[in-house]
Write a protein that holds these residues in place. Structure first.
Motif, PDB file in Angstrom:
ATOM      1  N   ALA A 133       0.817  -1.230  -0.119  1.00 33.64           N
ATOM      2  CA  ALA A 133       0.205   0.237  -0.103  1.00 33.64           C
ATOM      3  C   ALA A 133       0.836   1.252  -0.032  1.00 33.64           C
ATOM      4  CB  ALA A 133      -0.983   0.162   1.071  1.00 33.64           C
ATOM      5  N   LYS A 134       1.922   1.223   0.715  1.00 35.64           N
ATOM      6  CA  LYS A 134       2.872   2.290   0.657  1.00 35.64           C
ATOM      7  C   LYS A 134       3.214   2.560  -0.494  1.00 35.64           C
ATOM      8  CE  LYS A 134       4.550   2.548   5.415  1.00 35.64           C
ATOM      9  NZ  LYS A 134       5.975   2.251   6.396  1.00 35.64           N
ATOM     10  N   ALA A 135       3.615   1.438  -1.596  1.00 31.47           N
ATOM     11  CA  ALA A 135       4.197   1.738  -2.633  1.00 31.47           C
ATOM     12  C   ALA A 135       3.507   2.010  -3.738  1.00 31.47           C
ATOM     13  CB  ALA A 135       5.143   0.497  -3.039  1.00 31.47           C
ATOM     14  N   SER A 136       2.149   2.216  -3.468  1.00 30.21           N
ATOM     15  CA  SER A 136       1.039   2.670  -4.411  1.00 30.21           C
ATOM     16  C   SER A 136       1.362   3.909  -5.266  1.00 30.21           C
ATOM     17  CB  SER A 136      -0.010   2.692  -3.728  1.00 30.21           C
ATOM     18  OG  SER A 136      -1.102   2.963  -4.668  1.00 30.21           O
ATOM     19  N   GLY A 137       1.571   3.733  -6.426  1.00 26.93           N
ATOM     20  CA  GLY A 137       1.742   4.688  -7.313  1.00 26.93           C
ATOM     21  C   GLY A 137       3.031   5.074  -7.322  1.00 26.93           C
ATOM     22  N   PHE A 168       0.376  -3.551 -10.771  1.00 29.73           N
ATOM     23  CA  PHE A 168      -0.321  -2.455 -11.464  1.00 29.73           C
ATOM     24  C   PHE A 168      -0.307  -1.343 -10.613  1.00 29.73           C
ATOM     25  CE2 PHE A 168      -2.121  -5.356 -14.859  1.00 29.73           C
ATOM     26  CZ  PHE A 168      -1.405  -4.839 -15.923  1.00 29.73           C
ATOM     27  N   ARG A 169      -1.034  -1.726  -9.260  1.00 34.88           N
ATOM     28  CA  ARG A 169      -1.204  -0.663  -8.233  1.00 34.88           C
ATOM     29  C   ARG A 169       0.049   0.159  -7.964  1.00 34.88           C
ATOM     30  NH1 ARG A 169      -4.749  -4.620  -6.098  1.00 34.88           N
ATOM     31  NH2 ARG A 169      -3.313  -5.400  -4.663  1.00 34.88           N
ATOM     32  N   MET A 170       1.281  -0.533  -8.002  1.00 38.62           N
ATOM     33  CA  MET A 170       2.275   0.349  -7.609  1.00 38.62           C
ATOM     34  C   MET A 170       3.093   1.029  -8.878  1.00 38.62           C
ATOM     35  SD  MET A 170       4.659  -2.442  -5.072  1.00 38.62           S
ATOM     36  CE  MET A 170       4.321  -3.771  -6.108  1.00 38.62           C
ATOM     37  N   LEU A 171       2.324   1.152  -9.977  1.00 38.71           N
ATOM     38  CA  LEU A 171       2.927   2.194 -11.131  1.00 38.71           C
ATOM     39  C   LEU A 171       2.386   3.365 -10.838  1.00 38.71           C
ATOM     40  CD1 LEU A 171       2.120  -0.238 -14.250  1.00 38.71           C
ATOM     41  CD2 LEU A 171       4.488   0.357 -13.122  1.00 38.71           C
ATOM     42  N   ALA A 172       3.418   4.448 -11.144  1.00 35.37           N
ATOM     43  CA  ALA A 172       2.877   5.622 -11.167  1.00 35.37           C
ATOM     44  C   ALA A 172       2.215   6.186 -12.507  1.00 35.37           C
ATOM     45  CB  ALA A 172       4.355   6.448 -11.094  1.00 35.37           C
ATOM     46  N   LEU A 190      -5.724  -0.495 -15.811  1.00 35.05           N
ATOM     47  CA  LEU A 190      -4.829   0.497 -16.418  1.00 35.05           C
ATOM     48  C   LEU A 190      -5.347   1.815 -16.673  1.00 35.05           C
ATOM     49  CD1 LEU A 190      -4.280  -2.147 -19.412  1.00 35.05           C
ATOM     50  CD2 LEU A 190      -2.584  -1.578 -17.283  1.00 35.05           C
ATOM     51  N   VAL A 191      -6.850   2.013 -16.203  1.00 34.06           N
ATOM     52  CA  VAL A 191      -7.596   3.291 -16.492  1.00 34.06           C
ATOM     53  C   VAL A 191      -6.872   4.108 -15.877  1.00 34.06           C
ATOM     54  CG1 VAL A 191      -9.673   4.259 -16.316  1.00 34.06           C
ATOM     55  CG2 VAL A 191      -9.605   2.128 -17.152  1.00 34.06           C
ATOM     56  N   PHE A 192      -6.857   4.165 -14.422  1.00 37.99           N
ATOM     57  CA  PHE A 192      -6.398   5.086 -13.462  1.00 37.99           C
ATOM     58  C   PHE A 192      -4.867   5.082 -13.534  1.00 37.99           C
ATOM     59  CE2 PHE A 192     -10.715   5.458 -12.084  1.00 37.99           C
ATOM     60  CZ  PHE A 192     -10.667   6.562 -11.483  1.00 37.99           C
ATOM     61  N   GLY A 193      -4.454   6.115 -14.093  1.00 37.98           N
ATOM     62  CA  GLY A 193      -3.048   6.680 -14.192  1.00 37.98           C
ATOM     63  C   GLY A 193      -2.457   6.225 -15.674  1.00 37.98           C
ATOM     64  N   ARG A 194      -3.558   5.809 -16.463  1.00 41.30           N
ATOM     65  CA  ARG A 194      -3.103   5.353 -18.006  1.00 41.30           C
ATOM     66  C   ARG A 194      -1.820   4.378 -17.824  1.00 41.30           C
ATOM     67  NH1 ARG A 194      -4.346  10.227 -19.342  1.00 41.30           N
ATOM     68  NH2 ARG A 194      -2.140  10.990 -19.048  1.00 41.30           N
ATOM     69  N   VAL A 237      -4.422  17.799  -3.698  1.00 39.43           N
ATOM     70  CA  VAL A 237      -2.902  17.627  -2.974  1.00 39.43           C
ATOM     71  C   VAL A 237      -2.238  16.329  -3.532  1.00 39.43           C
ATOM     72  CG1 VAL A 237      -3.696  19.389  -1.444  1.00 39.43           C
ATOM     73  CG2 VAL A 237      -3.756  16.812  -1.093  1.00 39.43           C
ATOM     74  N   CYS A 238      -2.803  15.370  -3.914  1.00 40.98           N
ATOM     75  CA  CYS A 238      -2.180  14.163  -4.330  1.00 40.98           C
ATOM     76  C   CYS A 238      -1.212  14.447  -5.627  1.00 40.98           C
ATOM     77  CB  CYS A 238      -3.030  13.021  -4.398  1.00 40.98           C
ATOM     78  SG  CYS A 238      -3.974  12.892  -6.167  1.00 40.98           S
ATOM     79  N   ALA A 239      -0.342  13.584  -5.785  1.00 35.27           N
ATOM     80  CA  ALA A 239       0.618  13.565  -7.102  1.00 35.27           C
ATOM     81  C   ALA A 239      -0.223  13.538  -8.138  1.00 35.27           C
ATOM     82  CB  ALA A 239       1.523  12.117  -6.833  1.00 35.27           C
ATOM     83  N   MET A 240      -1.442  13.043  -8.541  1.00 37.37           N
ATOM     84  CA  MET A 240      -2.252  12.999  -9.602  1.00 37.37           C
ATOM     85  C   MET A 240      -2.685  14.339  -9.986  1.00 37.37           C
ATOM     86  SD  MET A 240      -1.876  10.109 -11.449  1.00 37.37           S
ATOM     87  CE  MET A 240      -1.671   8.321 -11.242  1.00 37.37           C
TER      88      MET A 240
END
Lengths: 347, 347
Positions: free
Chosen positions: A233-237, A256-260, A281-285, B96-99
């Motif tokens: 969870a900490k590494a999300s995004g 996928f959850r850990m991708l920026a 894949l949608v959220f964060g493209r 405020v988040c990165a997105m």
């Protein structure tokens, strides 16, 4: 014909036996390479097991090797007898398709000629690989081995190394990038070294917390335990690129959850069918991708980079007569991180 | 409370009924918008059908609308009464988040507040959408409608348009690019127009050869019939980006084959689980991706681009009282290419 010795399949057993191998007489643009060292790649195992129950055809694996030029064809200009060279997974391609023109002979639309199990473009014979003492190939698919790279430890750069290099390069990894490497084997450990040398902050993803010190020795800033939900969870995004070198089936969703934003998951260890939920894949493209080895231009670039940064594989060197032991231990996951065969025992 | 009228679910039927809707009193940074035109999006259908059998909560769909500012909060500075504005799929985010910081409020890690069915960040009420005569929202999520864009035909830019724009922009489509658009509906027809205006050569992929003239009218160079193996083979390795707007389940493999080196298949019409064979991504280092609408920065950019190039949707305008007819016809695929509701009949 030029005769040499190698290790090939001669029966329905998966054990390789020493066999004589014919190499072609040199064509105008050919070189003959005395193979000094050849890495043992996971795909060699797949190739061997894939032959079980099929007619015996003398499969000779091996597609990451270094050696010494022994003879050159009349038209060879770039290499000479005595030169140290490295050869990877392909030994020819059509040379004219869009992929070849783009320096990606590894994706040749006519299919590149694989170093073993491929079909020679001129005479149609099946190629036999680097678990042997000599190889004959077109000079343009041999790369001069840069000075300063240990020839044994450099051999795995030619498959494992370039397979890691290409996604790193194409995503544009550099200083400030966040890279994760899932799986710390032959591929993964070179992925860590190359990404670190490119300036990225690198995290190893593993189920085994005890690999943390190994990860740090390779240059990673740390290890994230993938069974620990809090760490996940900490590494999300977080990651711009995840090099996923895990060999077996596994769930891609936590990765996928850990991708920026616009991050890439490059699945390199398990090229089979996997379920993908597009919503991941949608959220964060985010992007799912893969790759496979590299063409001439980028392989040469990778070798120069490796030499500049002193990067080779961490290997266990065995006499080639121990090839079956190496394969058995690789299958069990008992490799740290790559076996390399010393072919000197073949004379 | 401010009272207005709209079209919402009031029973277990999927038919919408005219209902009174409460809008909040204006906060400091709020504006009240008289909705003039609201597009009918495929996801409105999904939302309505998703409510069948659930407790009636007065779902009011609609998340692509244009209108006229009627009132502004005391702290509103950028907009004034009488201004023409456009509103899309989100009406708030954490900021405020990165997105959010990256201008991608649509991917806000706290989840953006959807224009309908979302939860207001301050009072927790459920948002009700644009099938209504008035909407109250934070001014920063309303965009000034550029002069010259027809307000009815511009409404679909706010969901369908930006959903096409974002993959085009992020892949860097421009002159010389090869783009394919699979599916020629509300999304697809705007994908063609935007890609053509960016300078790309655009091909429509369809099972229906009779859509070729429509494709050319929109600016595409032609149509490729996806059931014709010869045409598919000719297009092998051709496209830098495929905008896949097909709504139902479909095989991705023929699409992957048509991607060029490092090409992207952006699946935008079917965000569900699909089987992906990683080997289809290896040769050419191809990418599977998706996306969903856009943030403030890029939505504003898309509107400016649309105005510069005179791009709006091809629409069929209906009085809002015909909303159920529009939804039924959309479900049957009888839309060319987007229904837009004229809310003037609500007074």
């Amino acid at each position: 014909m030029r005769m040499t010795q190698g290790w090939g399949l001669t029966s329905d057993s998966t054990d390789l036996q020493q066999i004589p191998i014919e190499r072609r007489e040199l064509r105008e643009d050919d070189i003959a390479v005395r193979i000094d060292y050849c890495g043992v790649c996971h795909s060699d195992l797949h190739a061997i097991h894939g032959m079980v129950g099929k007619p015996v055809d003398g499969l000779v694996p091996g597609h990451e090797f270094t050696g010494t030029v022994q003879a050159v064809g009349t038209g060879v200009t770039a290499l000479g007898v005595g030169d140290k060279v490295a050869v990877g997974t392909l030994v020819d391609s059509c040379g004219v398709c869009a992929m070849c023109q783009a320096g990606q002979e590894n994706f040749c639309y006519e299919y590149p000629v694989s170093t073993y199990g491929g079909k020679d473009r001129l005479d149609g014979t099946v190629t036999k690989g680097g678990y042997s003492r000599e190889y004959v190939l077109r000079e343009k698919f041999a790369y001069r081995l840069p000075d300063g790279l240990d020839p044994a430890a450099a051999a795995p750069l030619m498959c494992a190394g370039i397979t890691m290099w290409e996604p790193l390069r194409s995503v544009g990894i550099g200083p400030g990038s966040q890279v994760a490497v899932a799986g710390l084997g032959g591929l993964g450990h070179l992925g860590v070294k190359l990404a670190v040398a490119l300036g990225a902050e690198v995290t190893v993803l593993s189920r085994s917390p005890e690999k943390a010190s190994d990860a740090r020795e390779l240059g990673a800033t740390g290890l994230l335990v993938t069974t620990d939900e809090t760490q996940l969870a900490k590494a999300s995004g977080r990651f711009d690129l995840i090099l996923d070198t895990i060999a077996g089936p596994h769930d891609l969703r936590p990765l996928f959850r850990m991708l920026a934003l616009e991050g890439t998951l490059s699945v390199l260890g398990y090229p089979r069918e996997v379920p993908v939920n597009i919503i991941d894949l949608v959220f964060g493209r985010k992007k799912l991708s893969s790759s496979g080895t590299g063409g001439r231009k980028y392989t040469a670039e990778m070798l120069a980079f490796a030499a500049e940064h002193g990067i080779t594989a961490d290997i266990e060197l065995l006499p080639s007569a121990q090839v079956n032991e190496a394969l058995t231990r690789l299958e069990k996951g008992d490799a740290r991180y790559r076996f390399v065969l010393d072919l000197a025992d073949l004379g």
